[in-house]
Design an enzyme around this catalytic site. Sequence first.
Site, PDB file in Angstrom:
ATOM      1  N   ARG A  23       0.810  -1.221   0.000  1.00 54.47           N
ATOM      2  CA  ARG A  23       0.000   0.000   0.000  1.00 54.47           C
ATOM      3  C   ARG A  23       0.839   1.265   0.000  1.00 54.47           C
ATOM      4  O   ARG A  23       0.329   2.354  -0.180  1.00 54.47           O
ATOM      5  CB  ARG A  23      -0.931   0.001   1.215  1.00 54.47           C
ATOM      6  CG  ARG A  23      -1.880  -1.182   1.186  1.00 54.47           C
ATOM      7  CD  ARG A  23      -3.246  -0.780   1.606  1.00 54.47           C
ATOM      8  NE  ARG A  23      -3.330  -0.514   3.022  1.00 54.47           N
ATOM      9  CZ  ARG A  23      -4.485  -0.382   3.653  1.00 54.47           C
ATOM     10  NH1 ARG A  23      -5.615  -0.471   2.996  1.00 54.47           N
ATOM     11  NH2 ARG A  23      -4.504  -0.141   4.942  1.00 54.47           N
ATOM     12  N   CYS A  47      -0.287  27.924  34.727  1.00 57.80           N
ATOM     13  CA  CYS A  47       0.162  26.528  34.622  1.00 57.80           C
ATOM     14  C   CYS A  47       0.411  25.934  36.011  1.00 57.80           C
ATOM     15  O   CYS A  47       1.086  26.536  36.843  1.00 57.80           O
ATOM     16  CB  CYS A  47       1.442  26.469  33.793  1.00 57.80           C
ATOM     17  SG  CYS A  47       2.279  24.881  33.859  1.00 57.80           S
ATOM     18  N   CYS A  50       4.426  25.248  36.452  1.00 51.46           N
ATOM     19  CA  CYS A  50       5.468  26.276  36.428  1.00 51.46           C
ATOM     20  C   CYS A  50       5.937  26.626  37.851  1.00 51.46           C
ATOM     21  O   CYS A  50       5.167  26.516  38.807  1.00 51.46           O
ATOM     22  CB  CYS A  50       4.937  27.541  35.731  1.00 51.46           C
ATOM     23  SG  CYS A  50       5.118  27.525  33.935  1.00 51.46           S
ATOM     24  N   HIS A 110       8.263  26.577  30.709  1.00 51.40           N
ATOM     25  CA  HIS A 110       6.975  26.097  30.215  1.00 51.40           C
ATOM     26  C   HIS A 110       7.005  25.740  28.724  1.00 51.40           C
ATOM     27  O   HIS A 110       6.280  24.860  28.272  1.00 51.40           O
ATOM     28  CB  HIS A 110       5.938  27.208  30.473  1.00 51.40           C
ATOM     29  CG  HIS A 110       4.539  26.830  30.166  1.00 51.40           C
ATOM     30  ND1 HIS A 110       3.772  26.049  31.011  1.00 51.40           N
ATOM     31  CD2 HIS A 110       3.746  27.110  29.099  1.00 51.40           C
ATOM     32  CE1 HIS A 110       2.562  25.892  30.480  1.00 51.40           C
ATOM     33  NE2 HIS A 110       2.528  26.507  29.318  1.00 51.40           N
ATOM     34  N   ASN A 148       3.802  11.347  28.633  1.00 47.60           N
ATOM     35  CA  ASN A 148       2.693  11.403  27.703  1.00 47.60           C
ATOM     36  C   ASN A 148       2.730  12.810  27.147  1.00 47.60           C
ATOM     37  O   ASN A 148       2.458  13.749  27.873  1.00 47.60           O
ATOM     38  CB  ASN A 148       1.421  11.151  28.513  1.00 47.60           C
ATOM     39  CG  ASN A 148       0.340  10.574  27.685  1.00 47.60           C
ATOM     40  OD1 ASN A 148       0.600   9.913  26.689  1.00 47.60           O
ATOM     41  ND2 ASN A 148      -0.895  10.817  28.080  1.00 47.60           N
ATOM     42  N   SER A 156      -2.504  17.001  29.368  1.00 46.91           N
ATOM     43  CA  SER A 156      -3.359  18.118  29.760  1.00 46.91           C
ATOM     44  C   SER A 156      -2.595  19.434  29.767  1.00 46.91           C
ATOM     45  O   SER A 156      -3.184  20.487  29.893  1.00 46.91           O
ATOM     46  CB  SER A 156      -3.939  17.850  31.150  1.00 46.91           C
ATOM     47  OG  SER A 156      -2.890  17.669  32.080  1.00 46.91           O
ATOM     48  N   HIS A 159       3.559  22.008  29.480  1.00 48.71           N
ATOM     49  CA  HIS A 159       4.778  22.129  30.297  1.00 48.71           C
ATOM     50  C   HIS A 159       5.519  20.789  30.271  1.00 48.71           C
ATOM     51  O   HIS A 159       4.905  19.754  30.504  1.00 48.71           O
ATOM     52  CB  HIS A 159       4.400  22.509  31.737  1.00 48.71           C
ATOM     53  CG  HIS A 159       5.577  22.961  32.541  1.00 48.71           C
ATOM     54  ND1 HIS A 159       5.736  24.248  32.977  1.00 48.71           N
ATOM     55  CD2 HIS A 159       6.679  22.286  32.950  1.00 48.71           C
ATOM     56  CE1 HIS A 159       6.876  24.355  33.635  1.00 48.71           C
ATOM     57  NE2 HIS A 159       7.462  23.178  33.636  1.00 48.71           N
ATOM     58  N   HIS A 161       6.835  17.592  31.113  1.00 50.47           N
ATOM     59  CA  HIS A 161       6.686  16.784  32.330  1.00 50.47           C
ATOM     60  C   HIS A 161       6.435  15.329  31.997  1.00 50.47           C
ATOM     61  O   HIS A 161       6.021  14.988  30.899  1.00 50.47           O
ATOM     62  CB  HIS A 161       5.527  17.312  33.190  1.00 50.47           C
ATOM     63  CG  HIS A 161       4.177  17.046  32.591  1.00 50.47           C
ATOM     64  ND1 HIS A 161       3.667  17.775  31.547  1.00 50.47           N
ATOM     65  CD2 HIS A 161       3.230  16.104  32.870  1.00 50.47           C
ATOM     66  CE1 HIS A 161       2.471  17.324  31.218  1.00 50.47           C
ATOM     67  NE2 HIS A 161       2.168  16.299  31.995  1.00 50.47           N
ATOM     68  N   GLN A 163       5.494  11.376  34.259  1.00 51.19           N
ATOM     69  CA  GLN A 163       4.849  10.860  35.456  1.00 51.19           C
ATOM     70  C   GLN A 163       5.522   9.569  35.899  1.00 51.19           C
ATOM     71  O   GLN A 163       6.231   8.927  35.121  1.00 51.19           O
ATOM     72  CB  GLN A 163       3.375  10.566  35.189  1.00 51.19           C
ATOM     73  CG  GLN A 163       2.541  11.790  34.840  1.00 51.19           C
ATOM     74  CD  GLN A 163       1.050  11.467  34.872  1.00 51.19           C
ATOM     75  OE1 GLN A 163       0.563  10.814  35.791  1.00 51.19           O
ATOM     76  NE2 GLN A 163       0.323  11.916  33.861  1.00 51.19           N
TER      77      GLN A 163
HETATM   78  P1  H2U Z   1      -0.936  14.866  31.933  1.00 50.34           P
HETATM   79  O1  H2U Z   1      -0.579  16.099  31.181  1.00 50.34           O
HETATM   80  O2  H2U Z   1      -0.344  13.639  31.290  1.00 50.34           O
HETATM   81  O3  H2U Z   1      -2.406  14.779  32.168  1.00 50.34           O
HETATM   82  O4  H2U Z   1      -0.233  14.976  33.356  1.00 50.34           O
HETATM   83  C1  H2U Z   1      -0.461  16.017  34.228  1.00 50.34           C
HETATM   84  C2  H2U Z   1      -0.632  15.435  35.603  1.00 50.34           C
HETATM   85  O5  H2U Z   1      -0.549  16.469  36.554  1.00 50.34           O
HETATM   86  C3  H2U Z   1      -1.985  14.760  35.789  1.00 50.34           C
HETATM   87  O6  H2U Z   1      -1.768  13.418  36.166  1.00 50.34           O
HETATM   88  C4  H2U Z   1      -1.463  16.238  37.580  1.00 50.34           C
HETATM   89  C5  H2U Z   1      -2.640  15.556  36.897  1.00 50.34           C
HETATM   90  O7  H2U Z   1      -3.314  14.733  37.799  1.00 50.34           O
HETATM   91  N1  H2U Z   1      -1.812  17.508  38.198  1.00 50.34           N
HETATM   92  C6  H2U Z   1      -1.607  17.685  39.560  1.00 50.34           C
HETATM   93  O8  H2U Z   1      -1.149  16.772  40.233  1.00 50.34           O
HETATM   94  N2  H2U Z   1      -1.923  18.889  40.148  1.00 50.34           N
HETATM   95  C7  H2U Z   1      -2.476  19.939  39.467  1.00 50.34           C
HETATM   96  O9  H2U Z   1      -2.731  20.958  40.059  1.00 50.34           O
HETATM   97  C8  H2U Z   1      -2.757  19.812  38.021  1.00 50.34           C
HETATM   98  C9  H2U Z   1      -2.349  18.546  37.349  1.00 50.34           C
HETATM   99 ZN    ZN Z   2       4.295  25.703  32.993  1.00 55.30          ZN
END
Ligand code: H2U
Ligand code: ZN
Length: 340
Positions: A23, A47, A50, A110, A148, A156, A159, A161, A163
């Site tokens: 393909r 944020c 930050c 950020h 992620n 979300s 910034h 980051h 986990q």
């Molecule tokens: P994601 O962008 O992969 O969702 O990771 C952001 C993480 O940050 C998410 O697991 C945590 C969320 O629970 N978080 C906090 O612990 N405190 C906050 O005030 C905002 C986001």
């Molecule tokens: Zn930030």
Amino acid sequence: MTSHPHRRYNPLTDSWVLVSPQRTKRPWLGRVDQEREQELPEYDPTCALCPGNTRAHDASNPDYESTFVFDNDFPAILSQPGEQIQTDSPLLETEPVAGTARVLCFSPHHNLSLARMEPSAIRSVIDLWSDQTKELSQSHEWVQVFENKGEQMGASNPHPHGQIWATSTLPSLPATEQRAQADYFEREGRNLLTDYAKTDSGSERVVIDRDGFLAVVPFWASWPFEVLLMPRFDVQRLPDLSPDQRDALASVLRELLIRYDNLFETSFPYSMGWHGAPGTDPAPDWLLHAHFFPPLLRSATVRKFMVGYEMLGEPQRDITPEQAAGRLRDADAVHYLDRG
Ligand code: H2U
Ligand code: ZN
């Protein structure tokens, strides 16, 4: 490699992928999106990650200058396991789980990503991954370090980051890899991924091979630009990497992520994470490695969907792993935003 449809076996997950190279005979339809991403500020007062800002539940971040780690304010797992849930059927099986969830800020800035960070700053992230793994593996069965990245992966916040979810139980995927590596070691007397690294060195699937690290689009990749990053030396866990090996890893990781960004001239979305031997005992059957699973297929906005046949049959790809690796090798090693 054949241009006929065929299946390839993934020995790490004991599963198959359908490859349909015929393909891609049509000319490459890739395009670079003209639309530039929105420029982010170096500091965003709204944020949660930050420096100096207030997070959920009124916790506040210090004025950190390198990396910063905190317990996730919305953890998916709690430090105490719940009680065993009673059900009235063996088909309704449950297991209590406890653990620790943390958020790792890679940089105070950020608007950065690992691809845009200095090697020394990436080295700090590797140290953080290693220290956290060392600490949490004392009291957890499994420590999953992951990142992620990008809206397309559901992140979300832009910034930079990652986990950590550390759990009292071994999750399904590492458990499968654990079994596969143990079986191979028992059968062959050698390490599965060390053998694979040898098999693939010098192959068309190599993206980077230097300074003791090998990045390949694995023979059995499901995602178009999936990458498996492995050391070319014997090491089972992140904390066991020497200072020199960590510096080398920072450099190789940076190059890989720059090539990813350059592929479609976009901040490349992905989920990545580390798999090292569980526990702290010697594990000669394990090799430390990282998986990168990016969703993009043809441009900054055209992604691969694992749907239809993939949800009901098995993963399928058109572009072969060899073609994907070639495109990553052809991508520039200088970040597109840093070009004159
Ligand atoms: P994601 O962008 O992969 O969702 O990771 C952001 C993480 O940050 C998410 O697991 C945590 C969320 O629970 N978080 C906090 O612990 N405190 C906050 O005030 C905002 C986001
Ligand atoms: Zn930030």
